[in-house]
Design an enzyme around this catalytic site. Structure first.
Site, short mmCIF file in Angstrom:
data_model
loop_
_atom_site.label_atom_id
_atom_site.label_comp_id
_atom_site.label_asym_id
_atom_site.label_seq_id
_atom_site.Cartn_x
_atom_site.Cartn_y
_atom_site.Cartn_z
N CYS A 1 -9.20 6.38 -4.80
CA CYS A 1 -9.25 5.00 -4.32
C CYS A 1 -8.99 4.98 -2.83
O CYS A 1 -8.15 5.72 -2.33
CB CYS A 1 -8.20 4.16 -5.05
SG CYS A 1 -8.27 2.42 -4.56
N CYS B 1 -2.60 1.99 -1.73
CA CYS B 1 -1.34 1.29 -1.98
C CYS B 1 -0.24 2.34 -2.07
O CYS B 1 -0.43 3.40 -2.66
CB CYS B 1 -1.42 0.48 -3.26
SG CYS B 1 -2.75 -0.73 -3.21
N CYS C 1 -8.41 0.71 -21.01
CA CYS C 1 -8.28 0.58 -19.56
C CYS C 1 -9.28 1.52 -18.88
O CYS C 1 -9.23 2.73 -19.08
CB CYS C 1 -6.84 0.92 -19.20
SG CYS C 1 -6.50 0.84 -17.46
N CYS D 1 -2.01 4.22 -13.34
CA CYS D 1 -3.33 4.74 -13.00
C CYS D 1 -3.28 5.96 -12.09
O CYS D 1 -2.51 6.04 -11.17
CB CYS D 1 -4.19 3.64 -12.40
SG CYS D 1 -3.58 2.96 -10.87
N CYS E 1 0.96 3.99 -5.55
CA CYS E 1 -0.05 4.29 -6.56
C CYS E 1 -0.58 5.71 -6.46
O CYS E 1 -0.97 6.16 -5.38
CB CYS E 1 -1.21 3.30 -6.41
SG CYS E 1 -2.58 3.64 -7.52
N GLU F 1 -9.68 8.95 -15.67
CA GLU F 1 -8.82 8.62 -16.80
C GLU F 1 -9.26 7.33 -17.48
O GLU F 1 -9.67 6.38 -16.81
CB GLU F 1 -7.39 8.40 -16.32
CG GLU F 1 -6.84 9.57 -15.58
CD GLU F 1 -5.49 9.25 -14.97
OE1 GLU F 1 -5.00 10.10 -14.21
OE2 GLU F 1 -4.94 8.17 -15.23
N1 SAH Z 1 -7.35 -1.26 -7.92
C1 SAH Z 1 -7.08 -2.29 -8.85
C2 SAH Z 1 -7.07 -1.84 -10.29
C3 SAH Z 1 -6.46 -0.51 -10.58
S1 SAH Z 1 -4.73 -0.42 -10.34
C4 SAH Z 1 -5.80 -3.00 -8.51
O1 SAH Z 1 -5.08 -2.53 -7.64
O2 SAH Z 1 -5.56 -4.05 -9.09
C5 SAH Z 1 -4.18 -1.27 -11.78
C6 SAH Z 1 -2.76 -1.77 -11.71
O3 SAH Z 1 -1.83 -0.68 -11.78
C7 SAH Z 1 -2.48 -2.51 -10.42
O4 SAH Z 1 -1.83 -3.73 -10.64
C8 SAH Z 1 -1.61 -1.52 -9.73
O5 SAH Z 1 -0.89 -2.13 -8.74
C9 SAH Z 1 -0.82 -0.90 -10.85
N2 SAH Z 1 -0.09 0.32 -10.50
C10 SAH Z 1 -0.47 1.27 -9.64
N3 SAH Z 1 0.50 2.22 -9.52
C11 SAH Z 1 1.51 1.83 -10.30
C12 SAH Z 1 2.81 2.36 -10.59
N4 SAH Z 1 3.22 3.49 -10.06
N5 SAH Z 1 3.60 1.67 -11.45
C13 SAH Z 1 3.18 0.53 -12.02
N6 SAH Z 1 1.98 -0.02 -11.79
C14 SAH Z 1 1.14 0.61 -10.95
FE1 SF4 Z 2 -6.32 1.53 -5.39
FE2 SF4 Z 2 -4.09 2.03 -6.72
FE3 SF4 Z 2 -4.12 0.16 -4.81
FE4 SF4 Z 2 -5.39 -0.29 -7.13
S1 SF4 Z 2 -3.20 -0.01 -6.84
S2 SF4 Z 2 -6.17 -0.65 -5.02
S3 SF4 Z 2 -6.10 1.80 -7.60
S4 SF4 Z 2 -4.46 2.37 -4.49
#
Ligand code: SAH
Ligand code: SF4
Length: 371
Positions: A124, A128, A117, A355, A131, A96
């Protein structure tokens, strides 16, 4: 079934590497610069359009390189603020790229600032808990060319919509590396891609307008600090104590706050500019007063800006976005603490702009993925 090896994306080449390749087939060095001009300034969509190259050279280029390594499968638009592009790579993987528009005061949407973006990996590995990108694990790193190709897809889309007064200038104002994947886990390819975005013969896009977001990979943050690169850094903090952070971010077990924060501080000192702490607000998980107060201390020590992001619902996950009063209470504690803070009132919530969400949905329904 016959196996056809994938061609390399042309966007992974530098002026130097392409000059070397062309020298091997007896072409003059200035030919490489001409190719780069067609790619990044005139931004043509086919080899045939590169009219100052000989037919033989065009045929050679076509046989060697892929000019469209990330074709568009689907675009989704949320109002006038967000466009989500679903792209299909050579091996069928989906990624994406998002365009976020911020209207400028008084000048309307046609003059909005555009932020792109970028994704850096398919899936990944960092898992997390909130996510969508991490839900099905890590598949692979994107190549340098696949990262750069996302920028060109955005340019092509935007150029079609709004013809440019100065065609050689990219059609966006900022790049954030916050799409699918952990950018610093694909360090080399990402740095090479950003160097191409930055190069005078490439998109000639200022490094200071590029932000890399990381979940906190300490060795790579230190490495980036040492290079003196001018990119901005955003740290996904999401918890102001190890106890809370580790509940939602497994990476915290490997690099807890006592390691992450000094590395972030080191980057900030060397870089000389404010870094950003990203903080998702998840109800009853990380949005209580104690976390807000701890976050004030962390942000103050690091002289960091805090970006609060109300959690974006992901299907199948148990978390909730706090209501506005709770969000505001958290925000107020930061303001009262003298912290520079913004809250992202969701852009693109209705097209799953967080994301990895559109890809996940598409892969589950199977439709455009096989189109
Ligand atoms: N892996 C990197 C960059 C990609 S994620 C990182 O974790 O920073 C980019 C941002 O989107 C991160 O701050 C992440 O925590 C946030 N993000 C992921 N899932 C999300 C969600 N469900 N709602 C809001 N932000 C989210
Ligand atoms: Fe990976 Fe999503 Fe965590 Fe960023 S927020 S490190 S994309 S699992």
């Amino acid at each position: 079934m016959k196996f056809t090896p994938q061609k390399k994306p042309i966007h992974g080449e530098t002026l130097e590497s392409l000059t070397t390749r062309l020298a091997e087939i007896g072409e003059k060095p200035f030919r490489a610069r001409q190719v780069m001009e067609w790619l990044y300034k005139k931004r043509v969509g086919s080899w045939e359009e590169m009219s100052n190259l000989s037919k033989t050279l065009r045929q050679w280029l076509e046989a060697e390189f892929d000019l469209n390594p990330a074709p568009l499968v689907l675009t989704k638009r949320a109002g006038d603020v967000t466009d989500k592009l679903l792209l299909k790579l050579g091996d069928g993987a989906l990624i994406e790229t998002v365009i976020i528009r911020a209207p400028q005061e008084g000048v309307g949407l046609t003059h909005s600032r555009k932020t792109v973006c970028l994704s850096t990996q398919v899936g990944c590995a960092y898992g997390c808990k909130f996510c969508a990108s991490g839900l099905e694990g890590w598949k692979r790193n994107l190549s340098t060319g696949e990262i750069v190709a996302q920028l060109l897809q955005v340019c092509h889309l935007e150029d079609e919509r709004t013809p440019r007064a100065r065609p050689e200038i990219p059609s966006f104002d900022n790049i954030v590396v916050m799409g699918m994947g952990e950018p610093l886990a694909n360090y080399d390819n990402l740095m090479a891609a950003l160097a191409i975005a930055n190069a005078e013969w490439g998109l000639h896009f200022g490094a200071r307008r590029i932000t890399v977001s990381t979940s906190g990979l300490v060795p790579q943050i230190r490495k980036l600090a040492e290079t003196g690169a001018q990119f901005r850094l955003a740290i996904s903090l999401h918890g102001a104590s190890n106890e809370v952070r580790e509940q939602i971010m497994p990476v915290n077990r490997k690099w807890p706050l006592e390691e992450l924060l000094p590395a972030a501080g080191e980057f900030s000192r060397r870089h000389g500019r404010m870094l950003t702490l990203e903080y998702i607000l998840i109800e009853e998980i990380n949005d209580n007063l104690d976390q807000a107060e701890k976050l004030v201390e962390i942000a103050r020590d690091l002289h960091a800006h805090v970006n609060l992001i109300p959690y974006n619902t992901v299907e199948g996950l148990p978390w909730k976005r706090p209501g506005i009063p709770r969000q505001n209470r958290f925000l107020q504690i930061l303001r009262d603490g003298g912290i520079s803070v913004t809250i992202r009132r969701e852009k693109g919530h209705d097209i799953n702009a967080a994301c990895g969400q559109l890809r996940l949905q598409t892969e589950k329904s199977g439709l455009p993925a096989t189109a």
